[in-house]
Design an enzyme around this catalytic site. Structure first.
Site, PDB file in Angstrom:
ATOM      1  N   THR A 114       4.963 -18.887 -37.043  1.00 32.42           N
ATOM      2  CA  THR A 114       4.889 -17.504 -37.192  1.00 32.42           C
ATOM      3  C   THR A 114       3.823 -16.685 -36.354  1.00 32.42           C
ATOM      4  O   THR A 114       2.874 -17.389 -35.550  1.00 32.42           O
ATOM      5  CB  THR A 114       4.208 -16.990 -38.607  1.00 32.42           C
ATOM      6  OG1 THR A 114       3.775 -15.653 -38.733  1.00 32.42           O
ATOM      7  CG2 THR A 114       3.061 -18.168 -39.041  1.00 32.42           C
ATOM      8  N   ASP A 115       4.090 -15.390 -36.041  1.00 26.88           N
ATOM      9  CA  ASP A 115       3.058 -14.548 -34.948  1.00 26.88           C
ATOM     10  C   ASP A 115       1.882 -14.634 -35.740  1.00 26.88           C
ATOM     11  O   ASP A 115       0.879 -14.300 -34.929  1.00 26.88           O
ATOM     12  CB  ASP A 115       3.793 -13.402 -34.562  1.00 26.88           C
ATOM     13  CG  ASP A 115       4.211 -12.343 -35.932  1.00 26.88           C
ATOM     14  OD1 ASP A 115       3.871 -12.711 -36.926  1.00 26.88           O
ATOM     15  OD2 ASP A 115       4.428 -11.152 -35.844  1.00 26.88           O
ATOM     16  N   GLU A 116       1.769 -14.518 -36.848  1.00 27.64           N
ATOM     17  CA  GLU A 116       0.422 -14.578 -37.411  1.00 27.64           C
ATOM     18  C   GLU A 116      -0.445 -15.576 -37.086  1.00 27.64           C
ATOM     19  O   GLU A 116      -1.812 -15.305 -37.267  1.00 27.64           O
ATOM     20  CB  GLU A 116       0.546 -14.755 -39.244  1.00 27.64           C
ATOM     21  CG  GLU A 116       1.370 -13.582 -39.754  1.00 27.64           C
ATOM     22  CD  GLU A 116       1.013 -13.040 -41.034  1.00 27.64           C
ATOM     23  OE1 GLU A 116       0.131 -13.618 -41.718  1.00 27.64           O
ATOM     24  OE2 GLU A 116       1.999 -12.243 -41.542  1.00 27.64           O
ATOM     25  N   TYR A 139      -2.999 -18.589 -45.171  1.00 29.16           N
ATOM     26  CA  TYR A 139      -1.829 -18.797 -44.649  1.00 29.16           C
ATOM     27  C   TYR A 139      -1.614 -18.957 -43.254  1.00 29.16           C
ATOM     28  O   TYR A 139      -1.173 -20.200 -42.953  1.00 29.16           O
ATOM     29  CB  TYR A 139      -0.799 -17.502 -45.147  1.00 29.16           C
ATOM     30  CG  TYR A 139       0.705 -17.753 -44.520  1.00 29.16           C
ATOM     31  CD1 TYR A 139       1.723 -18.563 -44.683  1.00 29.16           C
ATOM     32  CD2 TYR A 139       1.013 -16.730 -43.442  1.00 29.16           C
ATOM     33  CE1 TYR A 139       2.580 -18.634 -43.858  1.00 29.16           C
ATOM     34  CE2 TYR A 139       2.182 -16.532 -42.663  1.00 29.16           C
ATOM     35  CZ  TYR A 139       2.943 -17.685 -43.231  1.00 29.16           C
ATOM     36  OH  TYR A 139       4.096 -17.643 -42.402  1.00 29.16           O
ATOM     37  N   LYS A 143      -0.726 -22.318 -41.193  1.00 28.88           N
ATOM     38  CA  LYS A 143       0.573 -22.456 -40.147  1.00 28.88           C
ATOM     39  C   LYS A 143      -0.017 -23.013 -38.776  1.00 28.88           C
ATOM     40  O   LYS A 143       0.782 -23.609 -38.181  1.00 28.88           O
ATOM     41  CB  LYS A 143       1.212 -21.103 -39.907  1.00 28.88           C
ATOM     42  CG  LYS A 143       2.083 -20.678 -41.213  1.00 28.88           C
ATOM     43  CD  LYS A 143       3.100 -21.665 -41.926  1.00 28.88           C
ATOM     44  CE  LYS A 143       4.434 -21.712 -40.625  1.00 28.88           C
ATOM     45  NZ  LYS A 143       5.507 -22.346 -41.035  1.00 28.88           N
TER      46      LYS A 143
END
Ligand code: NAD
Ligand code: DAU
Length: 328
Positions: A114-116, A139, A143
């Site tokens: 994810t970009d997060e 989260y 990741k």
């Protein structure tokens, strides 16, 4: 190619399964069927095993495969704030167990990330694959831990693995805790739309079919140890998305409720996608058209989301996440 898709009963994983079956790959699914895993997302002919990616015996029941694409994860930022343990277990330990399988089988491995993991980014900049990881939530920290396990397995054990980092994905079959299906189904039910903070946070929106096309390309042509950003570069503020839902459904703007912000809320995501585009990927769906079509899908598929929103599990989550926010 015999392909293992973990988390194939979830939102993006189920679209990927359908895409790969249409490409006539031999697809096998492993899914724990958490609250987010839904048998109704799967085509009838799917070969599907129930199991936990963090449990070695569950993973080994699948037998030999040529490739693994790992979608299985705990995925909701708000839930990670209430309880991060499951996130670490699935998103970090689960990834490690799958990497051990890939190593034993000499299988190709793609980690769907994810970009997060980059954290939020100032206006005018876009995150590149070699940027520093600065995750903000439990989260995204989990990741990031999974991504680092993948890159370490490439370097130390020679696993043939790549990582994709996708942006905010939308489309049919997304669990209605995420903003677009939540706001759409709330609007259809005449319920308030709880917009966090000032609603000016920016997300980089990507249609699920475009996301899956990017992951398939990385599966087939990505280089071991390489990371690929996936985004359509469609940056929009949450308030703009909210207004689109309201206008498209023709409901009253007074349904919008500005509520207490998400702790640690990332202000803006933006991805540089030069690397994936150089492999030949380009997004096909325009944002407004794709969002309108998605809203129509929820309007026309109440039988898919109503059982979820009426379930005890969803009601408990909603009460915990929103009751106090909506009461003030
Ligand atoms: P989702 O929450 O809709 O589905 C997750 C799936 O994983 C469910 O079917 C669930 O049952 C399964 N699962 C959870 N824990 C498991 C475990 N321990 N073992 C086996 N299966 C398990 O998720 P999604 O939105 O489709 O996201 C899929 C992947 O894509 C995730 O890795 C997520 O981090 C990543 N991603 C999502 C987005 C997005 O906007 N939705 C964007 C970028 C990346
Ligand atoms: O960026 C990719 C990520 O996108 C994925 O890795 C995650 O798995 C996925 O859940 C998604 O994360 P977000 O936190 O961005 O998605 P969410 O739909 O929860 O929120 C989108 C934006 O909308 C965010 O700025 C928070 C805001 N929001 C969300 C909800 C649920 C609200 O204002 N109100 C809400 O009730």
């Amino acid at each position: 190619m015999r392909l293992l898709v973990t988390g194939g009963a979830g939102f993006i994983g189920s679209h990927f399964v359908k895409r790969m079956l249409a490409a006539s790959d031999d697809v096998v699914i492993l899914d724990k069927f958490t609250y987010a895993g839904n048998p109704a997302n799967l085509p009838a002919e799917s070969e599907c095993y129930r199991g936990d990616i963090a449990v070695q015996e569950d993973v080994e029941q699948i037998g030999a495969v040529d490739a693994i694409v790992n979608f299985a994860a705990e995925t909701h930022v708000d839930r990670s704030i209430h309880g991060p343990e499951d996130f670490v277990r699935t998103d970090v330990l689960g990834t490690l167990v799958l990497l051990q399988l890939a190593r034993e089988l000499s299988a190709r491995f793609v980690q769907v990330s994810t970009d997060e993991v980059y954290g939020d980014i100032e206006p005018g900049w876009s995150s590149r694959e070699d940027d520093r990881l600065r995750p903000s939530s439990p989260y995204s920290a989990s990741k990031a831990g999974g991504d680092l396990q993948v890159l370490a397995a490439v370097r130390t054990f020679g696993v043939n693995a790549s990582v994709t980092r996708g942006s905010n994905t939308y489309g049919p079959n997304q669990y209605p805790e995420k903003v677009l299906p939540l706001f759409t189904t709330n609007a259809l039910d005449g319920e308030p739309l709880p917009l966090y903070g000032d609603g000016r946070q920016v997300r980089d929106w990507l249609h699920v079919e475009d996301h899956c096309a990017g992951i398939e390309l990385v599966l087939r042509e990505g280089q071991p140890g390489d990371v690929y950003n996936v985004a359509a570069n469609e940056e929009h503020e949450n308030v703009e998305l909210t207004n689109l839902v309201i206008d498209h459904l023709g409901v009253d703007r007074s349904l919008i409720r500005n509520v207490d912000d998400r702790p640690g809320h990332d202000r803006r995501y933006s991805l540089d996608t030069t690397k994936l585009r150089a492999l030949g990927w380009t997004p096909r769906r325009e944002w407004e058209d794709g969002v309108r079509a998605t809203i129509d899908w929820y309007r026309d598929n109440r039988d898919w989301w109503e059982p979820i929103k009426r379930s005890d599990g969803f009601r408990e989550f909603y009460e915990r996440q929103y009751a106090a926010r909506l009461a003030t």
